[in-house]
Design an enzyme around this catalytic site. Structure first.
Site, PDB file in Angstrom:
ATOM      1  CG  HIS A 115      -1.858  -0.797   1.021  1.00 42.10           C
ATOM      2  ND1 HIS A 115      -3.142  -0.498   2.135  1.00 42.10           N
ATOM      3  CD2 HIS A 115      -2.715  -2.072   0.710  1.00 42.10           C
ATOM      4  CE1 HIS A 115      -4.041  -1.710   1.625  1.00 42.10           C
ATOM      5  NE2 HIS A 115      -3.760  -2.402   0.397  1.00 42.10           N
ATOM      6  CE1 TYR A 122      -1.271   3.764   9.223  1.00 42.48           C
ATOM      7  CE2 TYR A 122      -0.657   3.173   7.096  1.00 42.48           C
ATOM      8  CZ  TYR A 122      -1.980   2.808   7.997  1.00 42.48           C
ATOM      9  OH  TYR A 122      -2.690   1.475   8.314  1.00 42.48           O
ATOM     10  CE1 TYR A 140      -6.136   3.411  10.980  1.00 41.85           C
ATOM     11  CE2 TYR A 140      -5.446   4.027   9.118  1.00 41.85           C
ATOM     12  CZ  TYR A 140      -5.553   3.401   9.536  1.00 41.85           C
ATOM     13  OH  TYR A 140      -4.561   2.048  10.261  1.00 41.85           O
ATOM     14  CE  LYS A 171       3.458   3.481  13.221  1.00 46.80           C
ATOM     15  NZ  LYS A 171       3.621   3.293  11.966  1.00 46.80           N
ATOM     16  N   PRO A 199      -4.419   0.064  18.784  1.00 50.83           N
ATOM     17  CG  PRO A 199      -6.352  -1.151  17.806  1.00 50.83           C
ATOM     18  CD  PRO A 199      -5.869  -0.464  19.512  1.00 50.83           C
TER      19      PRO A 199
END
Length: 394
Positions: free
Chosen positions: A72, A385, A201, A297, A293
């Site tokens: 991704h 990220y 998200y 991480k 979550p």
């Protein structure tokens, strides 16, 4: 029995550490209180940072991940019925993340260990660590009804939050930091095509939601639920309706629903124990730290601990640099706290809090609006990220 490094716990971090050490001729034995089948049955996250992907390849277990994993180059933040893409590759000089289920990763590591002929003792009960602050640590355990002893040079505690490793350290030598969140994540696994090629998200007045996947045919979805929520209260129909209500209209319209094949509720908390070393015992992963979550991480932090300990052990056994042992905790914690901060930021700004006043909600909106409208803000999110660089051990 005798080995160089005793590893407590056969989850991904213990198996990865064992694989890396074995490839460089450092003998190790893994003790696991559960069966191998039980370890594989645990369904966990599957978003791997670039650093962990590279470490798995270094360990020689990246072939199936590279063939079946989903690379991704970005993800989306959804709020106010709109979506903003965080271009991970474009903002970080080409870095990406890999979606590859933790179950499959664990399966690969188990297979590699079997092929290498390295020792893993499953269903090892009543594990106890001894003389960890002395010169000759050892581990006792019960296997097949017999009490056994494993002598070693060092012990790696990869046995999670509830494991024996952290509990072995005297309470007066540990300082813990913790924040619990007044909600959990209700997660559903389904054999349906993901609603998007990348993770979404979503922040909504009804609560947080996450659209994720395990493969091109298997999806993983989450919705925020109040603390203490009962799983029995959530039928599949109720879950899908709630998820759709929290997604932007265009995303909800193309969501494919189906029967759940796994459903669970996970609490959210941040936890860090300092230091991460006591004598010849090293805490790795969840034994030392837990993160929400949000931001993916947890497993990745464990991998960075593994990388640090593995590289220190190479220097200890090859070059005799035992002074590096004292730096393990310091090196790990620098990266741990940065990841804790990012997970907290994502959690604080994407979830609804029951006691939240209008001021707090406006701050959330301002944070998301600023970070997603600014290239500098988007870069900050992207860098965190994909994973901050591993700390050097020198």
């Amino acid at each position: 029995m005798k080995t160089q490094v005793a590893i407590i716990g056969a989850g991904p971090s213990g198996l990865l550490l064992g694989q890396l050490l074995h490839r460089h001729g450092i003998d190790n034995v893994i003790l696991e209180r559960r069966s191998g089948e039980y370890v594989l049955s645990r369904i966990r996250a599957g978003v791997l940072e670039q650093g962990m992907v590279d470490l798995l390849r270094e360990a020689g277990v990246g072939e199936r991940m590279d063939a079946e994993g989903l690379t991704h180059g970005g993800f989306e933040l959804a709020f106010e019925n709109r979506r903003v893409r965080v271009d991970l590759a474009g903002l970080t000089g080409g870095k990406t993340v890999m979606v590859y289920g933790q179950t499959e990763l664990t399966r690969d590591l188990m297979a590699a260990r079997r092929e290498a002929g390295a020792t893993t003792l499953y269903q090892a009960d009543d594990v106890q660590l001894h003389d960890v602050d002395g010169e000759s640590p050892y581990v006792t355990f019960v296997k097949d009804g017999q009490r056994q002893t494993l002598a070693c040079d060092y012990i790696a505690g990869c046995d999670g939050y509830h494991g024996v490793s952290r509990q072995t350290i005297p309470a007066e030598r540990l300082k813990t930091f913790e924040r619990t969140y007044p909600f959990g994540w209700l997660g559903v696994l389904s054999d349906t095509p993901p609603v998007s090629d990348e993770l979404i998200y979503a922040s909504h007045a009804r609560g947080f939601a996450l659209c994720s996947m395990r493969s091109a045919r298997r999806s993983r979805y989450y919705v925020q639920v109040p603390e203490g929520e009962q799983l029995e209260a959530w039928s599949d129909a109720r879950f899908w309706a709630e998820l759709k209500a929290r997604l932007p209209d265009d995303v909800a319209a193309r969501l494919v629903t189906g029967p759940s094949i796994e459903k669970s509720i996970a609490p959210l908390r941040s936890f860090v124990a300092e230091p991460m070393r006591y004598g010849r015992l090293f805490l790795v992963g969840d034994a030392a730290h837990i993160v929400p979550p949000t931001g993916a991480k947890g497993l990745n932090l464990a991998a960075s601990d593994v990388s640090t300990l593995y590289r220190i052990m190479l220097e200890v056994y090859r070059e005799g640099r035992v002074e590096l042992i004292e730096r393990y905790s310091e090196i790990c914690l620098r990266r741990v706290w940065k990841a804790v901060r990012f997970s907290w930021w994502m959690t604080a700004n994407l979830h609804r809090f029951s006691d939240q006043e209008d001021f707090g909600r406006r701050i959330q909106q301002a944070e998301l609006g600023y970070y997603t409208a600014s290239r500098a803000g988007l870069t900050t999110i992207a860098e965190n990220y994909v994973g901050l660089p591993y700390e050097a051990i020198e």
